[in-house]
Design an enzyme around this catalytic site. Structure first.
Site, mmCIF file in Angstrom:
data_model
loop_
_atom_site.group_PDB
_atom_site.id
_atom_site.type_symbol
_atom_site.label_atom_id
_atom_site.label_comp_id
_atom_site.label_asym_id
_atom_site.label_seq_id
_atom_site.Cartn_x
_atom_site.Cartn_y
_atom_site.Cartn_z
ATOM 1 C CB CYS A 115 -22.866 90.436 -18.404
ATOM 2 S SG CYS A 115 -24.241 91.033 -17.395
ATOM 3 C CG HIS A 210 -25.740 89.126 -21.787
ATOM 4 N ND1 HIS A 210 -25.106 87.980 -21.350
ATOM 5 C CD2 HIS A 210 -26.148 89.788 -20.675
ATOM 6 C CE1 HIS A 210 -25.132 87.942 -20.030
ATOM 7 N NE2 HIS A 210 -25.754 89.031 -19.598
ATOM 8 C CD GLU A 212 -24.152 86.258 -24.367
ATOM 9 O OE1 GLU A 212 -24.500 86.000 -23.200
ATOM 10 O OE2 GLU A 212 -23.385 87.203 -24.656
#
Length: 237
Positions: A115, A210, A212
């Site tokens: 990002c 993202h 994660e």
């Protein structure tokens, strides 16, 4: 039998004005990000954002992860005005992250940029950003959408497919790619979602989304962290 030593993965910390468990402002990293690196076999280490002796400080690490965060100051990429939507600009953070990006690429350390991290690398290499994508109907906030991944890229190798479901939270995007950078993924609206540097000295890929957020349940997203840690481990050999 001794367990293998985990490669050290440097993650620049982010400034936080408040935290529920501490009495002071803090330097933090997202738990989901740290856990994704740990699951991949890495040892995540938060690094203080001071832009001094960066090359020497990075020398003890096996890989680097540039995480998400607030916006870069527009003057960092030559803009003479600032859009009203720009937020959480911090000159100390900007200076550190940009130096980390440059020094990591110069050293050939494995690098995963996420990002804001993708935007930092782009700006570090002379690229520019679109300061705001145009409001709720155009920005990629709180949105999961498909991205098309370029075949034959490190990104495709990491996610194991030419399509991925990306969890996005950004209102800015790449305008002009930096020197030598190649686009490796796009959203349906044309937004650049991935960048790489063909011919770079070390393993490097960057994503605008993202991973994660969904890595705990999506092997394609966890694959990015495994690729980073794998490259870091190979560099130790």
């Amino acid at each position: 039998m001794t367990a293998p030593v985990r490669p050290l993965i440097a993650i620049p910390a982010r400034f936080s004005a408040t935290t529920s468990a501490l009495r002071y402002a803090a330097e933090v990293n997202a738990r989901a990000l740290v856990e994704a690196v740990w699951r991949a076999g890495g040892e995540p280490v938060s690094v203080h954002p001071a832009a001094t002796d960066v090359a020497a400080r990075l020398g003890r690490f096996d890989g680097v992860l540039l995480p998400g965060g607030g916006d870069l100051a527009p003057h960092r990429y030559g803009a003479t005005d600032t859009h009203d939507a720009v937020y959480d600009v911090d000159d100390v953070q900007d200076a550190f992250d940009l130096e980390v990006a440059r020094r990591t690429l110069e050293a050939g350390l494995p690098l995963l940029a996420i990002c804001r991290g993708l935007q930092v690398v782009n700006v570090a290499l002379g690229g520019t950003l679109e300061q705001d994508m145009g409001g709720p109907e155009k920005e990629h906030r709180h949105l999961v959408h498909p991205v098309a991944v370029q075949r034959g890229t490190l990104l495709e190798q990491a996610v194991g497919a030419d399509k991925a479901e990306a969890s996005c939270y950004h209102h800015q995007r790449v305008d002009r790619p930096g020197d030598g950078l190649a686009v490796t993924a796009r959203a349906a609206d044309g937004t650049v979602e991935g960048l790489e540097l063909p011919g770079s000295a070390g393993w490097f890929t960057a994503v605008q989304w993202h991973p994660e957020d969904t890595a705990h349940e999506d092997p394609a997203q966890q694959g990015l962290f495994e690729a980073l840690v794998g490259a870091a481990r190979a560099g130790r050999a």
